[in-house]
Design an enzyme around this catalytic site. Structure first.
Site, PDB file in Angstrom:
ATOM      1  N   GLU A  22       0.813  -1.224   0.000  1.00  0.00           N
ATOM      2  CA  GLU A  22       0.000   0.000   0.000  1.00  0.00           C
ATOM      3  C   GLU A  22       0.841   1.266   0.000  1.00  0.00           C
ATOM      4  OE1 GLU A  22      -0.736  -2.702   1.702  1.00  0.00           O
ATOM      5  OE2 GLU A  22      -2.789  -3.212   1.145  1.00  0.00           O
TER       6      GLU A  22
ATOM      7  N   HIS B  80     -10.830  -6.056   9.250  1.00  0.00           N
ATOM      8  CA  HIS B  80     -11.622  -5.871   8.028  1.00  0.00           C
ATOM      9  C   HIS B  80     -12.931  -5.156   8.352  1.00  0.00           C
ATOM     10  CE1 HIS B  80      -8.872  -9.160   7.058  1.00  0.00           C
ATOM     11  NE2 HIS B  80      -9.065  -8.890   5.785  1.00  0.00           N
TER      12      HIS B  80
END
Lengths: 324, 382
Positions: A60, A127
């Site tokens: 990322e 998540h």
């Protein structure tokens, strides 16, 4: 108008902008042939090619840094985080490069960081998070959180055309659980203008993101009991529509702030502080907040339900305020 | 307890420049241009150090003395439209590209000098338009490697024949961003050239505590990229190696990493007494000062009249004097400017009329456990 789910509205906005402007490209993990973990970019690689639908390695910080640099040369990259939780890996590039570049050098960074937020779907601590407050604290970033399919489209198009880095937080429960008529083709929502989801005189509930839906349900229930509740959906936290917030508070005199992120250091505290400072003399009751408990998002359903805000929790607080 | 440093393992670098001037493609004017940028940077940094010791400088002073040949050598190879980024040891690269010393010093003094207008340190500069100097996150080491990959990506996407050159130090090859940026650049065969200056210390940390390999270039095989190692205090060795790396990247073969062995002659900043640097190491590199070696080579080998060289040295001193005058005379930014230029104006910024009709009801709220409909697309989560 066409019926679209929240998810389809996001795809529609991306597709519309990519067709309109060749400088718009998307990058992220598994977004090419696979179409993304949630299928936002399904079919994009066939239409736009691998040069504009870039599958990235799992890194990322690397691809966010690259996207920001490309943005300073006239591209308008849209970065997908597979889950918004992983934005933590790119935190440094976002808060220290993207957010500060224009202030430091006058070089604009028109980039969008988008990804799914939110709990309630039993996905556990990594998540399910709602990290908007990490970014509202950083001058130079804009932070938007659509609650409806129309806004999902209108805010994403506006975010892509914005000349600043925009953190665009989607809600993964809404992806396939919310559907409405969405304008086809060109449609934008200005960044920094709130919406009223219900109108009322007795209580203001100020919220954003998926929690807005819980608040509307609460308003409906209270309406049946004879109370008149106004639900303000902020849509954008930075910039913030103070005008709409304060107008609603000055009208109702009672305020409940509700969001899914945990309470301490959450954006609700900022809203409460603004109201305390700028509308104190209009208040008939203390400003109340409903938010998640200050714990990581747990996996097991009873724990997760205990942690998250719910219609019942918001309703109880609203009744308390109405009776104050 | 004082710690005795182990005797350093000294490399086999000569204390002179070996190039045959007749074999080089440079005329006298160009040879003096290299010298002028290096000498100007040295004079500028000597002045910075003096100002720091006099307490006249805001904050710290990070100098790049000893790294003038690495900086000027590779930067001289850039073409029109190429971009680059420097770290805090590459002032001479800016000067070679024409950056005004007075502007740099004014930024160092916190004055109202574009493009930063007092918002960032003097040792940082981003100005794509005038000099091809790219912005990046100057705070975290290696944060500029993903940025470099991004500039290289935009060259590739626009089919421009340009390269991105990123200076980096030995310490900055350890963070994850170094790996993530080069990994991405190599996968996409992007024209990214890393100039890795092995200057022996990252602040006080020597290479053996920084990396499990002897050379930075030993990290390159993991990325499947071009790499080589050169002697960084010999201007022409720097140019030769950098040219091969740049040609490789410009030809579409992907990134290159050129490691240049050099030495940071001062501490990390002027507050740092370098007590951790073994005496032998310091002496070894002091005998290999890149500017002194180049000056001697110009006179003895290239037969450039000493007078021409002295003229450049005098000019450097004058430029520094003028820079100080300019920077001192320039005003500070006004306090009112502190909140300006934070957000760039955008087409969908709110207007007054946008608030006229903001009632947009949600007819069927989506509430967990109340919502019956659920559409699934094949293969997607949830």
């Amino acid at each position: 108008m066409a019926q679209m789910t929240y998810l389809q509205a996001i795809s529609d906005a991306l597709r519309y902008e990519m067709r309109r402007d060749s400088n718009v490209f998307v990058l992220g993990e598994d977004i090419g042939a696979f179409g993304g973990a949630f299928k936002i970019t399904q079919g994009f690689i066939d239409e736009f090619g691998a040069e504009r639908v870039i599958d990235t390695p799992i890194s990322e910080s690397g691809f966010v840094g690259a996207a920001c640099a490309a943005a300073t040369t006239g591209f308008r990259p849209v970065v997908e985080f597979q889950f918004i939780d992983f934005i933590a890996c790119a935190f440094d590039q976002i808060v220290n490069f993207a957010a500060k570049c224009y202030y430091r050098w006058g070089i604009a960074v028109p980039v969008v960081f988008r990804g799914p937020t939110g709990g309630g779907i039993h996905a556990g601590p990594y998540h399910s998070q709602n990290p908007e407050a990490w970014f509202t604290h950083v001058p130079g970033l804009k932070v938007v959180l659509p609650a409806t399919a129309k806004d999902a489209k209108g805010l994403l198009i506006a975010a892509i055309r914005d000349n600043n880095p925009v953190v665009y937080m989607e809600n993964k429960f809404l992806y396939r659980h919310y559907k409405e008529d969405v304008p086809e083709g060109e449609y934008t929502v200005p960044i920094g203008v709130a919406a009223l989801r219900t109108m009322g005189d007795d209580l203001s509930i100020i919220s954003y993101g998926a929690t807005v839906h819980l608040c509307v349900e609460v308003a409906r229930t209270l309406e049946r009991e004879g109370a008149s509740v106004e639900v303000v959906d902020l849509r954008s936290l930075v910039p913030l529509d103070r005008e709409t917030v304060l107008a609603s508070v000055r009208k109702t005199g009672k305020v409940l702030v509700a969001h899914e992120a945990n309470i301490t250091g959450g954006f609700g505290g900022e809203i409460a502080a603004i109201i305390a400072q700028d509308a104190f003399e209009y208040l008939d009751a203390p400003v109340m907040r409903i938010a998640s408990l200050d714990v990581p998002v747990p996996f097991s359903p009873p724990l997760e339900m205990a942690m998250l805000p719910s219609v019942d929790k918001i309703l109880a607080a609203a009744r308390q305020l109405l009776a104050y | 307890m004082s710690q005795t440093s182990p005797k350093p393992d000294l490399p086999d670098f000569p204390a002179e420049i070996e190039a045959d001037p007749k074999q080089l493609p440079y005329d006298k004017e160009q040879l003096l241009r290299f010298f002028a940028a290096m000498r100007l940077a040295r004079a500028f940094e000597e002045k910075l150090g003096a100002l720091y010791r006099q307490g006249k400088l805001l904050g710290a002073a990070y100098l790049g003395m000893g790294q003038e040949a690495t900086s000027v050598g590779c930067i001289s190879l850039l073409d029109k439209g190429d971009y680059f980024s420097t770290v805090s040891r590459n002032l001479s690269a800016w000067f070679y590209r024409g950056v005004e010393p007075g502007h740099v010093l004014a930024r160092w003094f916190g004055k109202d000098q574009s493009p930063s207008h007092g918002r960032d340190l003097g040792l940082f500069l981003a100005d794509l338009e005038n000099y091809g100097i790219a912005p990046f996150h100057n705070g975290s080491m290696a944060a500029w490697i993903p940025t470099g990959a991004g500039y290289a990506l935009s060259f590739k996407m626009r089919k421009q024949p340009n390269i991105y050159l990123a200076f980096t130090g030995d310490g900055a090859t350890s963070p994850g961003d170094f790996y993530e940026g080069l990994n991405f650049a190599s996968i996409h065969k992007l024209p990214l050239v890393i100039i890795a200056e092995m200057n022996q210390f990252a602040y006080s940390t020597p290479p053996e505590k920084q990396m499990p390999v002897k050379n930075i270039a030993d990290r390159a095989p993991a990325f499947n990229i071009y790499s080589e190692i050169a002697y960084g205090n010999d201007l022409f060795k720097v140019i030769d190696a950098s040219r091969r790396g740049i040609d490789h990247a410009r030809s579409g073969n992907g990134p290159a990493l050129i490691e240049l062995k050099t030495f940071r002659q001062r501490g990390h900043g002027e507050h740092d007494d370098m007590s951790y640097v073994p005496r032998e190491l310091r002496e070894f590199w002091e005998n290999r000062d890149p500017i002194r070696m180049y000056r001697r080579w110009m006179i003895e080998r290239a037969e450039i009249p000493a007078l021409d060289i002295e003229r450049i040295e005098e000019d450097a001193s004058h430029q520094i004097e003028r820079a100080v005058e300019y920077a001192e005379a320039l005003p500070y930014p006004s306090p009112e400017a502190v909140t300006e230029r934070l957000y760039a104006p955008s087409p969908h910024d709110p207007r007054a009329e946008d608030r006229k009709n903001i009632f947009e009801p949600i007819e069927n709220p989506a509430v967990p456990s109340l919502t019956a409909t659920k559409e699934r697309s094949t293969g997607g989560h949830f």
